[in-house]
Every structure is written in C-alpha cells, then in structure tokens.
Design a protein around this motif. Structure first.
Motif, PDB file in Angstrom:
ATOM      1  N   LEU A   1      24.002  40.445  10.338  1.00 26.60           N
ATOM      2  CA  LEU A   1      23.394  39.911  11.235  1.00 26.60           C
ATOM      3  C   LEU A   1      22.680  38.611  10.129  1.00 26.60           C
ATOM      4  O   LEU A   1      22.134  38.385   9.486  1.00 26.60           O
ATOM      5  N   ASN A   2      22.339  37.505  11.451  1.00 30.41           N
ATOM      6  CA  ASN A   2      21.783  36.029  10.996  1.00 30.41           C
ATOM      7  C   ASN A   2      19.923  36.521  11.013  1.00 30.41           C
ATOM      8  O   ASN A   2      19.658  36.811  11.744  1.00 30.41           O
ATOM      9  N   LEU A   3      19.558  36.785   9.540  1.00 33.19           N
ATOM     10  CA  LEU A   3      18.125  37.192   9.624  1.00 33.19           C
ATOM     11  C   LEU A   3      17.622  36.180  10.417  1.00 33.19           C
ATOM     12  O   LEU A   3      15.934  36.405  11.054  1.00 33.19           O
ATOM     13  N   MET A   4      17.922  34.801  10.045  1.00 34.40           N
ATOM     14  CA  MET A   4      16.862  33.422  10.015  1.00 34.40           C
ATOM     15  C   MET A   4      16.337  33.493  12.303  1.00 34.40           C
ATOM     16  O   MET A   4      15.941  32.915  12.534  1.00 34.40           O
ATOM     17  N   GLN A   5      18.342  34.462  12.334  1.00 34.15           N
ATOM     18  CA  GLN A   5      17.997  33.402  13.395  1.00 34.15           C
ATOM     19  C   GLN A   5      16.622  35.288  14.896  1.00 34.15           C
ATOM     20  O   GLN A   5      15.973  34.893  15.184  1.00 34.15           O
ATOM     21  N   LEU A   6      16.289  36.466  13.416  1.00 34.89           N
ATOM     22  CA  LEU A   6      16.100  37.233  13.737  1.00 34.89           C
ATOM     23  C   LEU A   6      14.521  36.424  13.625  1.00 34.89           C
ATOM     24  O   LEU A   6      13.837  36.849  14.725  1.00 34.89           O
ATOM     25  N   PHE A   7      13.855  36.720  12.918  1.00 33.72           N
ATOM     26  CA  PHE A   7      12.860  35.547  13.022  1.00 33.72           C
ATOM     27  C   PHE A   7      12.566  34.585  13.479  1.00 33.72           C
ATOM     28  O   PHE A   7      10.986  34.772  13.809  1.00 33.72           O
ATOM     29  N   GLN A   8      12.765  33.807  13.002  1.00 36.95           N
ATOM     30  CA  GLN A   8      12.904  32.308  14.348  1.00 36.95           C
ATOM     31  C   GLN A   8      12.607  32.861  15.754  1.00 36.95           C
ATOM     32  O   GLN A   8      12.052  32.232  16.327  1.00 36.95           O
ATOM     33  N   GLN A   9      13.120  32.831  16.204  1.00 35.67           N
ATOM     34  CA  GLN A   9      13.457  33.907  17.701  1.00 35.67           C
ATOM     35  C   GLN A   9      12.283  35.078  18.049  1.00 35.67           C
ATOM     36  O   GLN A   9      12.296  35.483  19.155  1.00 35.67           O
ATOM     37  N   GLN A  10      11.957  35.584  17.049  1.00 43.88           N
ATOM     38  CA  GLN A  10      11.027  36.394  17.331  1.00 43.88           C
ATOM     39  C   GLN A  10      11.463  37.255  18.002  1.00 43.88           C
ATOM     40  O   GLN A  10      10.918  38.480  19.063  1.00 43.88           O
ATOM     41  N   TYR A  11      13.078  38.132  18.172  1.00 41.36           N
ATOM     42  CA  TYR A  11      13.743  39.323  18.590  1.00 41.36           C
ATOM     43  C   TYR A  11      12.439  40.572  18.011  1.00 41.36           C
ATOM     44  O   TYR A  11      11.884  40.540  17.105  1.00 41.36           O
ATOM     45  N   LYS A  12      12.778  41.798  18.767  1.00 42.64           N
ATOM     46  CA  LYS A  12      12.438  43.187  18.802  1.00 42.64           C
ATOM     47  C   LYS A  12      14.140  44.319  18.417  1.00 42.64           C
ATOM     48  O   LYS A  12      14.206  43.688  20.421  1.00 42.64           O
ATOM     49  N   ILE A  13      14.007  44.723  18.283  1.00 45.41           N
ATOM     50  CA  ILE A  13      15.520  45.875  17.958  1.00 45.41           C
ATOM     51  C   ILE A  13      14.782  46.890  17.966  1.00 45.41           C
ATOM     52  O   ILE A  13      14.093  46.767  16.680  1.00 45.41           O
ATOM     53  N   PHE A  14      14.768  47.855  19.064  1.00 41.31           N
ATOM     54  CA  PHE A  14      14.607  49.362  18.877  1.00 41.31           C
ATOM     55  C   PHE A  14      16.105  49.506  18.684  1.00 41.31           C
ATOM     56  O   PHE A  14      16.552  49.848  19.667  1.00 41.31           O
ATOM     57  N   GLY A  15      15.890  50.679  17.686  1.00 44.17           N
ATOM     58  CA  GLY A  15      16.896  51.303  17.417  1.00 44.17           C
ATOM     59  C   GLY A  15      16.682  53.039  18.284  1.00 44.17           C
ATOM     60  O   GLY A  15      15.760  53.495  17.875  1.00 44.17           O
ATOM     61  N   SER A  16      17.406  53.709  18.915  1.00 45.89           N
ATOM     62  CA  SER A  16      17.261  54.525  19.921  1.00 45.89           C
ATOM     63  C   SER A  16      18.366  56.322  20.298  1.00 45.89           C
ATOM     64  O   SER A  16      18.969  55.489  20.117  1.00 45.89           O
ATOM     65  N   PHE A  17      17.274  56.988  19.774  1.00 50.65           N
ATOM     66  CA  PHE A  17      18.443  58.586  19.813  1.00 50.65           C
ATOM     67  C   PHE A  17      18.124  59.276  20.715  1.00 50.65           C
ATOM     68  O   PHE A  17      16.485  59.958  20.161  1.00 50.65           O
ATOM     69  N   GLY A  18      19.137  60.122  21.758  1.00 44.44           N
ATOM     70  CA  GLY A  18      17.929  60.576  21.946  1.00 44.44           C
ATOM     71  C   GLY A  18      16.995  60.580  22.625  1.00 44.44           C
ATOM     72  O   GLY A  18      17.004  59.412  23.289  1.00 44.44           O
ATOM     73  N   ALA A  19      16.608  61.838  23.571  1.00 48.06           N
ATOM     74  CA  ALA A  19      15.155  61.714  24.646  1.00 48.06           C
ATOM     75  C   ALA A  19      14.268  62.816  23.868  1.00 48.06           C
ATOM     76  O   ALA A  19      14.099  63.193  23.245  1.00 48.06           O
ATOM     77  N   SER A  20      12.753  62.624  24.362  1.00 49.53           N
ATOM     78  CA  SER A  20      11.970  63.440  24.669  1.00 49.53           C
ATOM     79  C   SER A  20      11.807  64.649  25.544  1.00 49.53           C
ATOM     80  O   SER A  20      12.390  64.531  26.519  1.00 49.53           O
ATOM     81  N   MET A  21      11.298  65.549  25.812  1.00 51.56           N
ATOM     82  CA  MET A  21      10.894  66.225  27.134  1.00 51.56           C
ATOM     83  C   MET A  21      10.334  66.023  27.907  1.00 51.56           C
ATOM     84  O   MET A  21      11.027  66.468  29.124  1.00 51.56           O
ATOM     85  N   ARG A  22       9.612  64.900  28.032  1.00 52.82           N
ATOM     86  CA  ARG A  22       9.054  64.171  29.238  1.00 52.82           C
ATOM     87  C   ARG A  22       9.686  63.446  29.469  1.00 52.82           C
ATOM     88  O   ARG A  22      10.218  62.972  30.410  1.00 52.82           O
TER      89      ARG A  22
END
Length: 340
Positions: A273-294
């Motif tokens: 991962l290019n960290l400069m790209q990450l913070f300069q472009q202000q990306y938001k990365i979400f890890g997601s696993f499974g789900a809630s009952m809702r």
C-alpha cells in the motif's frame, strides 16, 4: 437424521446421526430446508480454516428452515414459522452483542459450518436469540441467502461505506453472490453502478441486473475505463472483495475522499500500500466481516419487497460437493442453493 459431514480436507460424507433432544429453555429446534453456498464453505472444504477446528464437522455456513419446536420461555416463535439462523455462535452478553454489533462479539464460539458444526443437517437446536423470522412471501430458497449474502452487503454498503442515493460505485466481481446483491441494492436506491466480470457471458447477465457499465477485467484495464467513465474524478465507493493485484487499482479509481469497503481476498490476501496516496487522497478504507442480526432482517425485508437473489444452480444435499466445484470453477453467477 442426515448430516453432511466433513471428515478430512476435501472429503465429505452424508451420515446418519442421532436427532437432537427437545430444545432447552431459551432454544428453538429448526428443521433445515435450504442452505446457500459461499466461499467460506469452499475454504472450509479445502482445509483453509482461520482457527483450529476438529473434524468431523457438519458443513453449511448459511441456511433457512422452519421452527420444529420451541423450548421453555421462548416467545415470538411457533412450530412451522419460517426462519433463518445467525451463523456465528455469539455470547449475547458482551458490549458489542448488547449494542447489536453481533459480528464484533468479544467471545464468539466460532462460525458455524467453518469452526463448529453447521447447518447441513435435518434438525438442530439454536438459541432463540440467534434466529430471525422470515417475512411472508419469501421462499426458503431465497431466505437461505440472507444471513451471509444479503447481510454482508447490507453491512458493507450501509453500515460501513454509507452509500447514498445518486452516488457512483464500482462493484468488483459483479457476478459473484455478493456482487449480484450489491448491484441490485445499489440500483434500487438510484446509484450508478460500474462493475467488473471475468467473461462476456457474465457481462450480459450483469447488464440484465441493471449495471450501467460493465468491464471485462481479463481483456480491459478496469482502472483506465472507470476513470474515463467518471471524467477522471473517480467513484464514490468501491465494493471490494477480491484483494490481490486488483486492490491498488480499486484505490486508484476512488475520488478524493472516496470510500473502499472490503470483505474478502479471493485473489490473494497480501498487498503493498502506498501510504502517501492513502493520506493525500484522504481515502477511507473499511474492513467488513459478516453482519449483524439487524442487517440480516433488513436484507429479508428487501427480499419481501421484490429484491430477490440471483440463483445460479440448485442441487440436493447429496450433490453439495457439485455446488462447491461450481464455485471453485469461477463460472458461478449468483448463489448456489442446496435443498433438503
């Protein structure tokens, strides 16, 4: 009763086992009607469990059924009610469970069908708190797709990425079980959907689902085409579940401040991962696993309103392994259902 049991890596046996006892206080007994196959099933079949497990193990990570009996103190369920079952054996008492964030349980006992005995059996007893009613008019076949396919997409798109009407989203591997659901959910709320697929047959199928733009990633660079389609601005959201070499391309097609949500790594778990790209472009990365009952209940409600799953193939329990072979071949489009 019957139970489809994994006895070794890549070896399943359909066995006769004792039926469970009557449900205890706070439990319900469920007669399983259908299970839906996922990559988790394939990984477990291959022996790729992420934690120690003991074989033999009853297979099946996602399913639907009907109430066969209820234990003392259980209200809200009666015999014959259609239900789906939550696939994680959560504690129900930790802070995350109390707040309805079931997939962040601090004391989870394992994923059913992967670490502990799953749903590929005629009958099982479950804590009533882990059973969700199925709305009227939703078939057992469709409901079987709710706990993982629909629940996972609900959690990814709305809890994490917070997808809004009118936004533009790239769906990677749009022909997969969750990919098809993501396309349908995004189009239902007025989003523009760009998607990738691995062949031209799947391209025609995702167009029929409503995808606005389809890219065959084997013959075209999805990064270049997506940037052109968005006037070089990029997409608001990337729905990512592939990983591997394509992950950085997924970041590249995000607009400044865009959101990437990921739940899988079928093409490989490691990236650079290019960290400069990450913070300069202000990306938001979400890890997601499974789900809630809702999330699962919300997915079932959408099914009841007509947003039904794409079904690739239906097989009887004795041909469960044929369904896994279909997933492994990467020819699958949508979900594979196993009937009891």
């Amino acid at each position: 009763m019957r139970a489809l049991t994994q006895v070794a890596d890549r070896k399943l046996e359909l066995r006769e086992i004792d039926a469970p006892p009557p449900p205890a206080a706070g439990e319900v007994q469920v007669r399983v009607k259908a299970i839906a196959l996922n990559h988790l099933d394939l990984w477990g079949f291959r022996g790729m469990a992420f934690a120690k497990r003991k074989l033999p193990l009853i297979a099946g990570v996602e399913g639907s059924g009907e109430i066969a009996a209820v234990g003392d103190g259980v209200t809200g369920f009666t015999a014959g009610d259609p239900v789906v079952m939550y696939g994680g054996l959560t504690c129900g008492t930790c802070k995350a469970c109390r707040e309805g964030r079931d997939n962040l349980c601090e004391n989870i006992g394992g994923i059913m069908g992967f670490h502990i005995d799953g749903f590929a059996r005629d009958l099982l007893n479950m804590p009533a708190r882990l059973v969700i009613p199925v709305p009227k008019g939703v078939s057992f076949r469709d409901a079987a797709c709710a706990p993982i396919a629909y629940g996972t997409v609900e959690h990814m798109l709305f809890d994490n990425a917070k997808l809004q009407p009118g936004e533009t989203m790239l769906v990677q591997a749009g022909g997969s079980g969750i990919g098809t659901v993501a396309i349908k959910m995004a189009k239902a709320m007025g989003c523009t959907v760009i998607t990738t697929v691995g062949d031209d047959v799947k391209a025609e199928k995702v167009k029929a689902l409503g995808a606005d733009h389809v890219i065959n990633y084997r013959t075209e660079r999805f990064e270049t085409i997506t940037r052109k389609l968005t006037g070089k601005k990029g997409v608001d959201v990337v729905f990512e579940h592939v990983g591997g070499e394509g992950f950085n391309g997924s970041l590249l097609v995000l607009k400044r401040g865009g959101r990437l949500v990921t739940c899988g790594s079928t093409a490989g778990p490691s990236i650079t991962l290019n960290l400069m790209q990450l913070f300069q472009q202000q990306y938001k990365i979400f890890g997601s696993f499974g789900a809630s009952m809702r999330n699962i209940a919300d997915g079932l409600a959408k099914m009841a309103k007509g947003l039904t799953p794409v079904i690739d193939m239906e097989v009887p329990l004795a041909e469960y392994e044929r369904g896994l072979e279909r997933i492994e071949s990467r020819q699958v489009f949508g979900k594979i259902i196993v009937h009891f």
